[in-house]
Motif scaffolding. Structure first.
Motif, PDB file in Angstrom:
ATOM      1  N   VAL A 182       0.851  -1.193   0.000  1.00 22.75           N
ATOM      2  CA  VAL A 182       0.000   0.000   0.000  1.00 22.75           C
ATOM      3  C   VAL A 182       0.885   1.241   0.000  1.00 22.75           C
ATOM      4  CG1 VAL A 182      -1.866  -1.181   1.237  1.00 22.75           C
ATOM      5  CG2 VAL A 182      -0.151   0.122   2.520  1.00 22.75           C
ATOM      6  N   ALA A 183       0.285   2.362  -0.348  1.00 25.34           N
ATOM      7  CA  ALA A 183       0.986   3.639  -0.238  1.00 25.34           C
ATOM      8  C   ALA A 183       1.066   4.032   1.230  1.00 25.34           C
ATOM      9  CB  ALA A 183       0.273   4.712  -1.050  1.00 25.34           C
ATOM     10  N   ARG A 184       2.237   4.474   1.650  1.00 24.27           N
ATOM     11  CA  ARG A 184       2.389   4.946   3.028  1.00 24.27           C
ATOM     12  C   ARG A 184       1.499   6.166   3.235  1.00 24.27           C
ATOM     13  NH1 ARG A 184       6.466   3.589   6.467  1.00 24.27           N
ATOM     14  NH2 ARG A 184       7.634   2.677   4.705  1.00 24.27           N
ATOM     15  N   ALA A 185       0.767   6.193   4.328  1.00 23.56           N
ATOM     16  CA  ALA A 185      -0.201   7.262   4.562  1.00 23.56           C
ATOM     17  C   ALA A 185       0.445   8.643   4.500  1.00 23.56           C
ATOM     18  CB  ALA A 185      -0.888   7.050   5.918  1.00 23.56           C
ATOM     19  N   SER A 186       1.652   8.759   5.025  1.00 25.41           N
ATOM     20  CA  SER A 186       2.328  10.063   5.067  1.00 25.41           C
ATOM     21  C   SER A 186       2.854  10.489   3.702  1.00 25.41           C
ATOM     22  CB  SER A 186       3.481  10.023   6.070  1.00 25.41           C
ATOM     23  OG  SER A 186       4.443   9.049   5.698  1.00 25.41           O
ATOM     24  N   ARG A 187       2.815   9.584   2.698  1.00 23.00           N
ATOM     25  CA  ARG A 187       3.342   9.903   1.374  1.00 23.00           C
ATOM     26  C   ARG A 187       2.258  10.019   0.311  1.00 23.00           C
ATOM     27  NH1 ARG A 187       8.101  12.232   2.011  1.00 23.00           N
ATOM     28  NH2 ARG A 187       9.742  10.846   2.828  1.00 23.00           N
ATOM     29  N   ARG A 188       1.016   9.855   0.686  1.00 22.96           N
ATOM     30  CA  ARG A 188      -0.053   9.887  -0.317  1.00 22.96           C
ATOM     31  C   ARG A 188      -0.120  11.245  -1.020  1.00 22.96           C
ATOM     32  NH1 ARG A 188      -3.635   5.555   0.017  1.00 22.96           N
ATOM     33  NH2 ARG A 188      -5.230   6.760  -1.061  1.00 22.96           N
ATOM     34  N   ASP A 189       0.076  12.315  -0.286  1.00 22.73           N
ATOM     35  CA  ASP A 189       0.056  13.638  -0.915  1.00 22.73           C
ATOM     36  C   ASP A 189       1.215  13.808  -1.893  1.00 22.73           C
ATOM     37  OD1 ASP A 189      -2.209  14.304   0.475  1.00 22.73           O
ATOM     38  OD2 ASP A 189      -1.174  15.471   2.014  1.00 22.73           O
ATOM     39  N   ASP A 190       2.351  13.176  -1.611  1.00 21.98           N
ATOM     40  CA  ASP A 190       3.504  13.272  -2.512  1.00 21.98           C
ATOM     41  C   ASP A 190       3.280  12.508  -3.811  1.00 21.98           C
ATOM     42  OD1 ASP A 190       5.161  14.760  -0.670  1.00 21.98           O
ATOM     43  OD2 ASP A 190       5.401  12.903   0.459  1.00 21.98           O
ATOM     44  N   LEU A 191       2.415  11.495  -3.761  1.00 19.68           N
ATOM     45  CA  LEU A 191       2.127  10.694  -4.950  1.00 19.68           C
ATOM     46  C   LEU A 191       0.985  11.270  -5.782  1.00 19.68           C
ATOM     47  CD1 LEU A 191       2.303   7.142  -3.299  1.00 19.68           C
ATOM     48  CD2 LEU A 191       4.003   8.146  -4.846  1.00 19.68           C
ATOM     49  N   LEU A 209       5.028  -5.708  -9.334  1.00 21.31           N
ATOM     50  CA  LEU A 209       4.908  -4.367  -9.908  1.00 21.31           C
ATOM     51  C   LEU A 209       3.444  -3.984 -10.067  1.00 21.31           C
ATOM     52  CD1 LEU A 209       7.779  -4.706 -12.478  1.00 21.31           C
ATOM     53  CD2 LEU A 209       7.627  -2.868 -10.782  1.00 21.31           C
ATOM     54  N   GLY A 210       2.593  -4.955 -10.387  1.00 20.99           N
ATOM     55  CA  GLY A 210       1.161  -4.670 -10.492  1.00 20.99           C
ATOM     56  C   GLY A 210       0.571  -4.237  -9.169  1.00 20.99           C
ATOM     57  N   ALA A 211       0.964  -4.914  -8.084  1.00 15.03           N
ATOM     58  CA  ALA A 211       0.486  -4.524  -6.755  1.00 15.03           C
ATOM     59  C   ALA A 211       0.951  -3.121  -6.409  1.00 15.03           C
ATOM     60  CB  ALA A 211       0.982  -5.525  -5.713  1.00 15.03           C
ATOM     61  N   CYS A 212       2.190  -2.789  -6.775  1.00 12.91           N
ATOM     62  CA  CYS A 212       2.707  -1.439  -6.516  1.00 12.91           C
ATOM     63  C   CYS A 212       1.979  -0.401  -7.370  1.00 12.91           C
ATOM     64  CB  CYS A 212       4.206  -1.396  -6.808  1.00 12.91           C
ATOM     65  SG  CYS A 212       5.219  -2.379  -5.688  1.00 12.91           S
ATOM     66  N   ALA A 213       1.728  -0.741  -8.630  1.00 10.43           N
ATOM     67  CA  ALA A 213       1.029   0.192  -9.517  1.00 10.43           C
ATOM     68  C   ALA A 213      -0.366   0.497  -8.996  1.00 10.43           C
ATOM     69  CB  ALA A 213       0.960  -0.388 -10.929  1.00 10.43           C
ATOM     70  N   ARG A 214      -1.075  -0.531  -8.545  1.00  8.04           N
ATOM     71  CA  ARG A 214      -2.413  -0.298  -7.997  1.00  8.04           C
ATOM     72  C   ARG A 214      -2.355   0.563  -6.735  1.00  8.04           C
ATOM     73  NH1 ARG A 214      -3.189  -5.433 -10.435  1.00  8.04           N
ATOM     74  NH2 ARG A 214      -2.146  -6.490  -8.713  1.00  8.04           N
ATOM     75  N   ALA A 215      -1.304   0.389  -5.947  1.00 13.70           N
ATOM     76  CA  ALA A 215      -1.176   1.165  -4.714  1.00 13.70           C
ATOM     77  C   ALA A 215      -0.943   2.644  -5.001  1.00 13.70           C
ATOM     78  CB  ALA A 215      -0.039   0.606  -3.859  1.00 13.70           C
ATOM     79  N   VAL A 216      -0.072   2.970  -5.967  1.00 10.71           N
ATOM     80  CA  VAL A 216       0.182   4.383  -6.250  1.00 10.71           C
ATOM     81  C   VAL A 216      -1.001   5.024  -6.962  1.00 10.71           C
ATOM     82  CG1 VAL A 216       2.694   4.133  -6.247  1.00 10.71           C
ATOM     83  CG2 VAL A 216       1.447   3.881  -8.386  1.00 10.71           C
ATOM     84  N   MET A 217      -1.704   4.245  -7.793  1.00 10.24           N
ATOM     85  CA  MET A 217      -2.889   4.801  -8.435  1.00 10.24           C
ATOM     86  C   MET A 217      -3.996   5.053  -7.405  1.00 10.24           C
ATOM     87  SD  MET A 217      -2.113   5.346 -11.541  1.00 10.24           S
ATOM     88  CE  MET A 217      -3.721   5.681 -12.269  1.00 10.24           C
ATOM     89  N   ALA A 218      -4.111   4.171  -6.415  1.00  8.53           N
ATOM     90  CA  ALA A 218      -5.096   4.381  -5.348  1.00  8.53           C
ATOM     91  C   ALA A 218      -4.765   5.624  -4.531  1.00  8.53           C
ATOM     92  CB  ALA A 218      -5.149   3.152  -4.440  1.00  8.53           C
ATOM     93  N   ALA A 219      -3.486   5.997  -4.513  1.00  4.81           N
ATOM     94  CA  ALA A 219      -3.071   7.208  -3.791  1.00  4.81           C
ATOM     95  C   ALA A 219      -3.245   8.461  -4.634  1.00  4.81           C
ATOM     96  CB  ALA A 219      -1.620   7.081  -3.349  1.00  4.81           C
ATOM     97  N   GLY A 220      -3.725   8.306  -5.887  1.00  4.53           N
ATOM     98  CA  GLY A 220      -4.014   9.467  -6.721  1.00  4.53           C
ATOM     99  C   GLY A 220      -2.966   9.816  -7.742  1.00  4.53           C
ATOM    100  N   ALA A 221      -2.019   8.906  -8.014  1.00  5.22           N
ATOM    101  CA  ALA A 221      -1.005   9.186  -9.025  1.00  5.22           C
ATOM    102  C   ALA A 221      -1.658   9.428 -10.380  1.00  5.22           C
ATOM    103  CB  ALA A 221      -0.021   8.023  -9.128  1.00  5.22           C
ATOM    104  N   ALA A 222      -1.074  10.341 -11.156  1.00  5.18           N
ATOM    105  CA  ALA A 222      -1.628  10.657 -12.471  1.00  5.18           C
ATOM    106  C   ALA A 222      -1.390   9.528 -13.463  1.00  5.18           C
ATOM    107  CB  ALA A 222      -1.009  11.949 -12.994  1.00  5.18           C
ATOM    108  N   SER A 223      -0.253   8.860 -13.375  1.00  4.75           N
ATOM    109  CA  SER A 223       0.069   7.746 -14.263  1.00  4.75           C
ATOM    110  C   SER A 223       1.181   6.945 -13.618  1.00  4.75           C
ATOM    111  CB  SER A 223       0.505   8.234 -15.653  1.00  4.75           C
ATOM    112  OG  SER A 223       1.732   8.944 -15.568  1.00  4.75           O
ATOM    113  N   VAL A 224       1.359   5.727 -14.105  1.00  5.98           N
ATOM    114  CA  VAL A 224       2.439   4.880 -13.590  1.00  5.98           C
ATOM    115  C   VAL A 224       3.011   4.040 -14.719  1.00  5.98           C
ATOM    116  CG1 VAL A 224       0.770   3.129 -12.833  1.00  5.98           C
ATOM    117  CG2 VAL A 224       3.083   3.123 -11.887  1.00  5.98           C
ATOM    118  N   ASN A 225       4.338   4.044 -14.827  1.00  2.89           N
ATOM    119  CA  ASN A 225       5.082   3.201 -15.741  1.00  2.89           C
ATOM    120  C   ASN A 225       6.083   2.390 -14.925  1.00  2.89           C
ATOM    121  OD1 ASN A 225       3.864   4.234 -18.177  1.00  2.89           O
ATOM    122  ND2 ASN A 225       5.099   6.079 -17.909  1.00  2.89           N
ATOM    123  N   VAL A 226       6.702   1.396 -15.542  1.00  2.00           N
ATOM    124  CA  VAL A 226       7.639   0.557 -14.807  1.00  2.00           C
ATOM    125  C   VAL A 226       8.949   0.438 -15.573  1.00  2.00           C
ATOM    126  CG1 VAL A 226       5.764  -0.731 -13.727  1.00  2.00           C
ATOM    127  CG2 VAL A 226       6.830  -1.632 -15.787  1.00  2.00           C
TER     128      VAL A 226
END
Length: 248
Positions: A182-191, A209-226
């Motif tokens: 999951v995205a760390r709660a204190s870093r969600r705004d940074d993502l 990588l898929g689990a990580c991608a879903r986590a950063v997208m759930a934190a509001g990331a605009a896009s994710v590549n690997v």
């Protein structure tokens, strides 16, 4: 003076080289670098005779699209690249991170040009305690220096320790990793709103990588590549048309 006392050698075969961090000519020629044509989604090289489908996406990625936009790998995960990755990962050869990162930066130049932030795949705290460093974090830091991009090493956290994934297929890996990263709660705004590039050493099925991608997208990331150092084909997929097994 240091080079006189400790002459630089090739990190793969220990033959003398001109400068520390370089492969000797023989090892460089033996590396299986990934270039086009390769899958735009997962970085798996196509067979030379197969140019790829629309947008050069492999059949497995067309059937089950990964939860990221684009992916690249520097090397095929074969005997030679495996030796470098495993030494970095398990043998305290942190000096190999800049070497691999240089090849990753070249392979992922287009991804890095559009990125705002690099995020390494996390280790569980128990594994990090034993290993003392996260190899993905070292790669991300080295790529960040090359591409002049910020790195957020603690953006993601493994909230649950998972079993070893090496012997599991894609479906089993996905099940094991469900909710583990999951995205760390204190870093969600940074993502939030940022264009993220996830960094790891090896991609096999893409489950981690898929689990990580879903986590950063759930934190509001605009896009994710690997971006990874080496690409190993999922054994269940390796016989599909358009996929080339590792050399060696």
């Amino acid at each position: 003076m240091l080079d006189l006392l400790l002459p630089p050698d090739c990190p793969a075969c220990h033959q003398p080289v001109d400068r520390a961090g370089l492969l000797c000519p023989d090892c460089f020629r033996g590396m299986s670098f990934i270039a086009d044509p390769c899958c735009a989604r997962c970085g798996q090289p196509f067979a030379a005779a197969i140019p790829g489908g629309a947008g050069r996406v492999c059949a497995p990625c067309l059937d089950t699209p990964p939860p990221w936009q684009s992916g690249r790998a520097a090397l095929v995960y074969d005997e030679r690249s495996r030796a470098l990755v495993l030494r970095l990962k398990y043998a305290d050869r942190i000096d190999l991170a800049p070497l691999l990162a240089g090849h990753m930066a070249r392979a992922g130049r287009a991804l890095l040009a559009q990125a705002d932030l690099l995020v390494p795949v996390p280790l569980h705290r128990a594994r990090l305690f034993r290993r003392r460093y996260n190899q993905a974090g070292l790669l991300a830091a080295a790529i960040g220096r090359i591409a002049h991009l910020p790195v957020l090493p603690d953006a993601l956290v493994r909230v649950r320790r998972t079993q070893a994934l090496a012997r599991l297929g894609a479906g089993a890996r996905h099940d094991v990793l469900q909710g583990a990263i999951v995205a760390r709660a204190s870093r969600r705004d940074d993502l939030a709103g940022r264009r993220i590039v996830l960094v790891d050493d090896v991609m096999t099925t893409g489950a981690t990588l898929g689990a990580c991608a879903r986590a950063v997208m759930a934190a509001g990331a605009a896009s994710v590549n690997v971006l990874v150092a080496a690409r190993a084909p999922d054994p269940a997929r390796s016989n599909r048309d358009g996929w080339r097994p590792p050399v060696g």
